[in-house]
Design an enzyme around this catalytic site. Structure first.
Site, mmCIF file in Angstrom:
data_model
loop_
_atom_site.group_PDB
_atom_site.id
_atom_site.type_symbol
_atom_site.label_atom_id
_atom_site.label_comp_id
_atom_site.label_asym_id
_atom_site.label_seq_id
_atom_site.Cartn_x
_atom_site.Cartn_y
_atom_site.Cartn_z
ATOM 1 N N THR A 68 43.009 42.844 37.083
ATOM 2 C CA THR A 68 42.234 43.220 35.901
ATOM 3 C C THR A 68 43.190 43.203 34.708
ATOM 4 O OG1 THR A 68 42.559 45.559 36.482
ATOM 5 C CG2 THR A 68 40.416 44.601 37.006
ATOM 6 N N ALA A 69 42.697 42.642 33.616
ATOM 7 C CA ALA A 69 43.530 42.402 32.439
ATOM 8 C C ALA A 69 43.818 43.705 31.688
ATOM 9 C CB ALA A 69 42.810 41.416 31.518
ATOM 10 N N SER A 117 47.132 40.273 36.924
ATOM 11 C CA SER A 117 46.387 39.337 36.080
ATOM 12 C C SER A 117 47.331 38.497 35.228
ATOM 13 C CB SER A 117 45.445 40.127 35.167
ATOM 14 O OG SER A 117 44.936 39.289 34.147
ATOM 15 N N LEU A 140 45.974 33.464 38.386
ATOM 16 C CA LEU A 140 46.270 32.420 37.400
ATOM 17 C C LEU A 140 45.029 31.962 36.640
ATOM 18 C CD1 LEU A 140 48.541 30.488 36.359
ATOM 19 C CD2 LEU A 140 47.720 28.852 38.063
ATOM 20 N N TYR A 141 45.154 31.996 35.298
ATOM 21 C CA TYR A 141 44.230 31.272 34.426
ATOM 22 C C TYR A 141 44.952 30.011 33.998
ATOM 23 C CZ TYR A 141 40.875 35.115 33.831
ATOM 24 O OH TYR A 141 39.912 36.073 34.028
ATOM 25 N N THR A 196 41.738 31.657 39.520
ATOM 26 C CA THR A 196 40.382 32.037 39.086
ATOM 27 C C THR A 196 39.642 30.797 38.622
ATOM 28 O OG1 THR A 196 41.171 34.214 38.518
ATOM 29 C CG2 THR A 196 39.086 33.534 37.517
ATOM 30 N N LYS A 198 39.626 31.970 43.766
ATOM 31 C CA LYS A 198 38.878 33.198 43.447
ATOM 32 C C LYS A 198 37.654 32.859 42.608
ATOM 33 C CE LYS A 198 39.481 37.665 41.064
ATOM 34 N NZ LYS A 198 38.683 37.573 39.835
ATOM 35 N N SER A 221 33.765 36.027 44.849
ATOM 36 C CA SER A 221 33.824 36.893 43.666
ATOM 37 C C SER A 221 32.885 36.352 42.608
ATOM 38 C CB SER A 221 35.263 36.895 43.112
ATOM 39 O OG SER A 221 35.337 37.575 41.871
ATOM 40 N N HIS A 280 33.454 37.701 39.554
ATOM 41 C CA HIS A 280 34.250 38.202 38.437
ATOM 42 C C HIS A 280 33.738 39.576 37.995
ATOM 43 C CE1 HIS A 280 37.255 36.302 35.537
ATOM 44 N NE2 HIS A 280 37.131 37.524 35.073
ATOM 45 N N ARG A 290 30.922 39.525 35.342
ATOM 46 C CA ARG A 290 31.281 39.367 33.926
ATOM 47 C C ARG A 290 31.161 37.926 33.447
ATOM 48 N NH1 ARG A 290 34.476 43.824 32.394
ATOM 49 N NH2 ARG A 290 36.167 42.761 31.336
ATOM 50 N N GLY A 323 33.836 42.860 44.223
ATOM 51 C CA GLY A 323 32.588 43.066 43.485
ATOM 52 C C GLY A 323 31.805 44.244 44.015
ATOM 53 N N VAL A 382 32.667 47.102 45.307
ATOM 54 C CA VAL A 382 33.128 47.918 46.435
ATOM 55 C C VAL A 382 33.566 49.294 45.913
ATOM 56 C CG1 VAL A 382 34.829 48.152 48.291
ATOM 57 C CG2 VAL A 382 33.877 45.894 47.729
ATOM 58 N N ARG A 383 32.854 50.318 46.324
ATOM 59 C CA ARG A 383 33.150 51.677 45.824
ATOM 60 C C ARG A 383 33.241 52.706 46.943
ATOM 61 N NH1 ARG A 383 33.850 48.588 42.462
ATOM 62 N NH2 ARG A 383 32.925 48.402 40.395
HETATM 63 C C1 FNR Z 1 38.378 41.617 35.671
HETATM 64 N N1 FNR Z 1 38.478 40.530 36.513
HETATM 65 C C2 FNR Z 1 39.486 39.615 36.302
HETATM 66 N N2 FNR Z 1 39.601 38.538 37.134
HETATM 67 C C3 FNR Z 1 40.599 37.644 36.968
HETATM 68 O O1 FNR Z 1 40.685 36.694 37.734
HETATM 69 N N3 FNR Z 1 41.507 37.811 35.950
HETATM 70 C C4 FNR Z 1 41.447 38.841 35.089
HETATM 71 O O2 FNR Z 1 42.279 38.968 34.200
HETATM 72 C C5 FNR Z 1 40.391 39.770 35.245
HETATM 73 N N4 FNR Z 1 40.261 40.825 34.383
HETATM 74 C C6 FNR Z 1 39.279 41.753 34.590
HETATM 75 C C7 FNR Z 1 39.193 42.855 33.758
HETATM 76 C C8 FNR Z 1 38.242 43.832 33.990
HETATM 77 C C9 FNR Z 1 38.181 45.023 33.105
HETATM 78 C C10 FNR Z 1 37.343 43.701 35.079
HETATM 79 C C11 FNR Z 1 36.326 44.759 35.370
HETATM 80 C C12 FNR Z 1 37.411 42.610 35.894
HETATM 81 C C13 FNR Z 1 37.638 40.417 37.718
HETATM 82 C C14 FNR Z 1 38.271 41.179 38.880
HETATM 83 O O3 FNR Z 1 39.403 40.504 39.366
HETATM 84 C C15 FNR Z 1 37.302 41.347 40.060
HETATM 85 O O4 FNR Z 1 36.751 40.105 40.382
HETATM 86 C C16 FNR Z 1 36.184 42.358 39.778
HETATM 87 O O5 FNR Z 1 36.631 43.398 38.952
HETATM 88 C C17 FNR Z 1 35.647 42.952 41.070
HETATM 89 O O6 FNR Z 1 34.548 43.750 40.835
HETATM 90 P P1 FNR Z 1 34.579 45.349 40.677
HETATM 91 O O7 FNR Z 1 35.457 45.907 41.782
HETATM 92 O O8 FNR Z 1 35.125 45.625 39.314
HETATM 93 O O9 FNR Z 1 33.151 45.712 40.807
#
Ligand code: FNR
Length: 369
Positions: free
Chosen positions: A78-79, A106, A128-129, A155, A230, A252, A254, A257, A286, A288-289
């Protein structure tokens, strides 16, 4: 207040964080249908627990790409984690390492690969982006490899940024005191303000929309690290990913998002698992809580799961201690689920331990004539 489950951290984070930051972490794309569905879909899967099995010892350890970890629960990329807490990615790295599990960093971290590596030992993957400038990508991948990262999570669901309306309303941009640390020296570390989402503009300017399967092959020529793809949610793409040399798949969307109205990942998982035919491991993220969610994913064939938002919310609430607590709570819940289902090792978790809404009704005796 005593926090008793992972979800409770969201409300605490909402209180603590500036609106712009909280909205960025919490939101999904457009109608947020998939965002809700990622959670709701888990409730369409029920348990078929087995009883009177000695569950006095439970082993949750597993091996991912050759690395032994304490449980099949890992940290998704997560960023901008320093927007949640001053220690950001450092805190997450330490918490994951203390829990004996894998952290994925990230590309858009607010700490560099070298900085995260310097926090101490730990098994880490790098997300990686792919930027338009391939020299930037090649440099970054080499830096991650040199810093001891063990795999690339590529990703593939973000040729453009999904429409996150909260970010558009807030004109989201990275706070001026933070940078995309991995890109700082490359003049790509700052995100300008825009009339809509600053992040969406950054992506439009820098991220390569031409990215295709041939680039998965190209990546393999510049690194020895295994590549996890991913963002796969179909059988078709699973087969192509394997042909292209992927060593794992992360089912995934994402965190809901990107494209709205894609299925919940837990609904797409089995299709991908069947197409993979055991050739490479399949993971899920995605929604999972709960420990029960982890069990359900494993029963449907996942080798492990990743969590995203629970990490940033707990980080905002309590820093490293919060992330440790999230990992511990999920671990405890998962262990309990295993015990109450009659499973003592991950191998013992089978498809027969669950029943889903899409399963054919089980044969019942017909009426006696
Ligand atoms: C992400 N996700 C994400 N994925 C990725 O490949 N690079 C990134 O930089 C980010 N940044 C990011 C920021 C935030 C705030 C969120 C919520 C998500 C997606 C992340 O890796 C993952 O796929 C999801 O967050 C999984 O879902 P849950 O656990 O948030 O429901």
């Amino acid at each position: 207040m005593v926090v008793t489950n992972v979800t409770e951290y969201q409300a605490i984070a909402k209180e603590k964080l500036p609106k712009q930051a909280y909205d960025y972490y919490a939101s999904g794309a457009e109608d947020e249908w998939t965002l809700e569905e990622n959670r709701n879909a888990f409730s369409r899967i029920l348990f078929r627990p087995r009883i009177l099995i000695d569950v006095s010892k439970i082993d949750m350890t597993t091996t991912i790409l050759g690395f032994k970890i304490s449980m099949p629960i890992m940290v998704a990329p997560t960023a901008f984690q320093k927007m949640a807490h001053p220690e950001g990615e450092y805190a997450t790295a330490r918490a994951a390492s203390a829990a004996g599990t894998i952290m994925t960093l990230s590309s858009w971290a607010t700490s560099s690969v070298e900085e995260v590596a310097s926090t101490g030992p730990g098994i880490r993957f790098f997300q990686l982006y792919v930027y338009k400038d391939r020299n930037v990508v090649a440099q970054l991948v080499r830096r991650a490899e040199k810093a001891g990262f063990k795999a690339i999570a590529l990703t593939v669901d973000t040729p453009r940024l999904g429409r996150r309306e909260a970010d558009i309303k807030n004109r989201f941009t990275l706070p001026p005191y933070l940078t995309l640390k991995n890109f700082e020296g490359l003049n790509l570390g700052k995100m300008d303000e825009a009339n809509d989402s600053g992040l969406a503009s950054y992506v439009a300017g820098q991220i390569d929309r031409t990215l295709s399967w041939k680039d998965v092959k190209w990546l393999q020529t510049i690194t020895k690290m295994p590549i996890l793809v991913k963002g796969v949610i179909t059988a078709e793409d699973t087969r192509i990913a394997i042909q292209a040399g992927a060593q794992g798949i992360i089912v995934s969307n994402h965190g809901a998002r990107q494209l709205d109205y894609v299925p919940a990942t837990i609904m797409a998982l089995e299709e991908v698992v069947k197409a993979a035919q055991g050739r490479i491991p399949v993971f899920l993220d995605g929604g999972v809580r709960r420990g029960t969610d982890v069990f359900k994913a494993l029963a449907l064939g996942a080798s492990g799961i990743f969590i995203g938002r629970p990490v940033v919310f707990s980080l905002a609430a309590e820093g490293e201690a919060g992330v440790r607590n999230v990992l511990q709570m999920l671990r405890d819940e998962f262990e309990l689920t295993m015990a109450l289902s009659g499973c003592t090792t991950l191998r013992e978790i089978t498809r027969d331990h669950i029943v889903t809404e899409w399963d054919a009704p089980r044969a019942r005796p017909g009426p006696r004539l």
